[in-house]
Scaffold this motif. Structure first.
Motif, short mmCIF file in Angstrom:
data_model
loop_
_atom_site.label_atom_id
_atom_site.label_comp_id
_atom_site.label_asym_id
_atom_site.label_seq_id
_atom_site.Cartn_x
_atom_site.Cartn_y
_atom_site.Cartn_z
N GLN A 52 0.89 -0.99 0.04
CA GLN A 52 -0.14 0.12 -0.09
C GLN A 52 0.80 1.25 -0.11
O GLN A 52 0.30 2.44 -0.09
N ILE A 53 2.12 1.13 0.30
CA ILE A 53 2.92 2.27 0.36
C ILE A 53 3.37 2.96 -0.94
O ILE A 53 3.44 2.01 -1.90
N ASN A 54 3.01 4.09 -1.21
CA ASN A 54 3.11 4.74 -2.66
C ASN A 54 4.56 5.33 -2.79
O ASN A 54 5.04 5.59 -3.99
N ALA A 55 5.27 5.71 -1.83
CA ALA A 55 6.66 6.26 -1.87
C ALA A 55 7.41 6.22 -0.76
O ALA A 55 6.84 6.04 0.61
N ILE A 56 8.64 6.35 -0.87
CA ILE A 56 9.54 6.26 0.26
C ILE A 56 10.25 7.67 0.24
O ILE A 56 10.90 7.92 -0.63
N ALA A 57 10.44 7.99 1.72
CA ALA A 57 11.42 9.06 2.02
C ALA A 57 12.41 8.85 2.99
O ALA A 57 12.02 8.42 4.13
N TYR A 58 13.51 8.77 2.65
CA TYR A 58 14.67 8.62 3.65
C TYR A 58 15.60 9.69 3.78
O TYR A 58 15.73 10.55 2.77
N THR A 59 16.02 9.83 5.03
CA THR A 59 17.27 11.12 5.39
C THR A 59 18.52 10.96 4.55
O THR A 59 19.05 9.89 4.74
N LYS A 82 8.58 -0.61 -6.84
CA LYS A 82 8.56 -0.11 -7.89
C LYS A 82 7.61 1.19 -7.61
O LYS A 82 6.88 1.82 -8.34
N ILE A 83 8.22 1.79 -6.49
CA ILE A 83 7.72 3.33 -6.22
C ILE A 83 8.74 4.19 -5.97
O ILE A 83 9.99 3.87 -5.65
N PRO A 84 8.28 5.61 -6.18
CA PRO A 84 9.48 6.75 -5.97
C PRO A 84 10.17 6.52 -4.62
O PRO A 84 9.44 6.02 -3.76
N ALA A 85 11.46 6.92 -4.63
CA ALA A 85 12.11 7.26 -3.30
C ALA A 85 12.68 8.65 -3.56
O ALA A 85 13.24 8.94 -4.51
#
Ligand code: KG4
Ligand code: ZN
Length: 344
Positions: free
Chosen positions: A72-79, A103-106
């Motif tokens: 269900q995750i649409n995108a990943i944000a990491y520091t 296959k989702i944006p990071a």
């Protein structure tokens, strides 16, 4: 849009799920403070190894708490930075690997952008533009924030950060590491006016700060006194008075110079009660409002990274949302050099 946030820049593993419609769904934090306190500061190699141990169980825990499935995750944000290179690499590699597999944006997020935007997670939230006082263990900066990614540096410390000064002074007062919160607690029992410490750069005419002289002044004071419980509390209060006065006056000067009426306080030192009281009081006299993140989001956390990622994605053209092909970390990274999301 559901964004998973991963924060591993220093000694806290922070994971969160932020939904652009429903807000913050869940978050989890593991602090390594106890492990590092034995050494009187963060040991980078131990920090990276511990992030490796914690990051996957925390992601699972955060997903379970939000009753969400990985897909269900649409995108990943990491520091992506700034911070300890080895520690950053843990979050960045997990984030990039998940992005590639799902296959989702990071998105690599600037840690300080996370702090800057964190008060927007609370209600009432400030509106752009606002002035932000960023006071953490590594940074002391006044910024003008016009929009996501549009940051102008107005002033900063020329030496130690405010949190660093709190930590070093706490060490001199035998309060352990990190000592900001402990020093502030001790200061409550201090007697006002027992000691007077300098207010470095208070009248420098600009919006810069200096805190290293203050720490030296405390060192001189400590070496001349018999350190009873009461003197320690008196010195803690004198130190806090000095830092709070300088931070307050410079923040108010930034509001006056910019003509803005909203001040946002972010970073670990923003948890300081005396600083909050002083800023609230002085800002109210000028008709300005002060906004703080929730206490748990003042210090490092995953929620601010998930949130900053969501804000950036929403400001970016959708055709540019891409899964990670590769990744880098930036141990040093100037906030002003940050790309504008619409230019991505
Ligand atoms: O933002 P943060 O969690 O980490 C960095 O990115 O640096 O800030 C940590 C800093 C430490 O220096 C800590 O001593 C300080 O915030 N701090 C405080 C308080 N709580 C945390 N300083 C003064 N008063 C507090 N209540
Ligand atoms: Zn931080």
């Amino acid at each position: 849009m559901l964004v998973l946030g991963i924060e591993t820049s220093c000694d806290e593993t922070g994971i969160a799920l932020f939904d652009t419609e429903r807000g913050l769904l869940s978050h989890a934090l593991y602090s390594q403070v106890e492990m590092h306190s034995e050494y009187g500061g963060v040991v980078p190699e131990l920090a990276s190894r511990d992030h490796i141990r914690r990051v996957l169980p925390l992601i699972k825990q955060t997903l379970a708490a939000a009753k969400c499935d990985l897909h269900q995750i649409n995108a990943i944000a990491y520091t992506q930075g700034p911070g300890l290179a080895g520690a950053l690499l843990v979050g960045a590699s997990i984030g990039a690997a998940m992005s590639f597999a799902l296959k989702i944006p990071a998105l690599g997020i600037h840690h300080l952008e996370g702090h800057l935007l964190s008060p927007l997670l609370s209600t009432p939230a400030p509106n752009f533009p606002f002035i932000a006082l960023l006071v953490s263990g590594g940074h002391t900066q006044l910024m003008q924030v016009d929009a996501v990614g549009h940051y102008r540096l107005l002033g900063e410390t020329v030496d130690d950060a405010a949190g660093e000064a709190f930590d070093k002074t706490a060490k001199l007062l035998e309060l352990g590491y990190p000592g900001g919160a402990a020093l502030s607690k001790l200061a409550r029992r201090g007697r006002p006016g027992q000691f007077k410490l300098p207010r470095p750069m208070l009248n420098s005419g600009d919006l810069n700060f200096s805190f290293s002289g203050l720490k030296t002044a405390v060192l001189t004071l400590v070496s001349k006194q018999e350190l009873t419980e009461q003197t320690r509390a008196d010195i803690a209060l004198a130190f806090q008075d000095a830092v709070v006065e300088v931070l307050t006056q410079k923040s108010l000067a930034a509001l006056s110079q910019s003509g803005l009426t909203q001040l946002v306080v972010a970073g670990g030192v923003g948890a300081n009660e005396q600083l909050r009281e002083s800023l609230d009081y002085k800002a109210a006299l000028k008709g300005a409002a002060v906004f703080y993140p929730e206490l748990e989001f003042c210090t490092d956390n995953g929620a601010m990274i998930a949130f900053a990622g969501a804000m950036r994605l929403q400001a970016m053209p959708e055709k540019n949302w891409q899964p990670a092909g590769s990744f880098t970390v930036k141990a040093r990274w100037d906030l002003e050099m940050l790309e504008k999301p619409e230019a991505n």
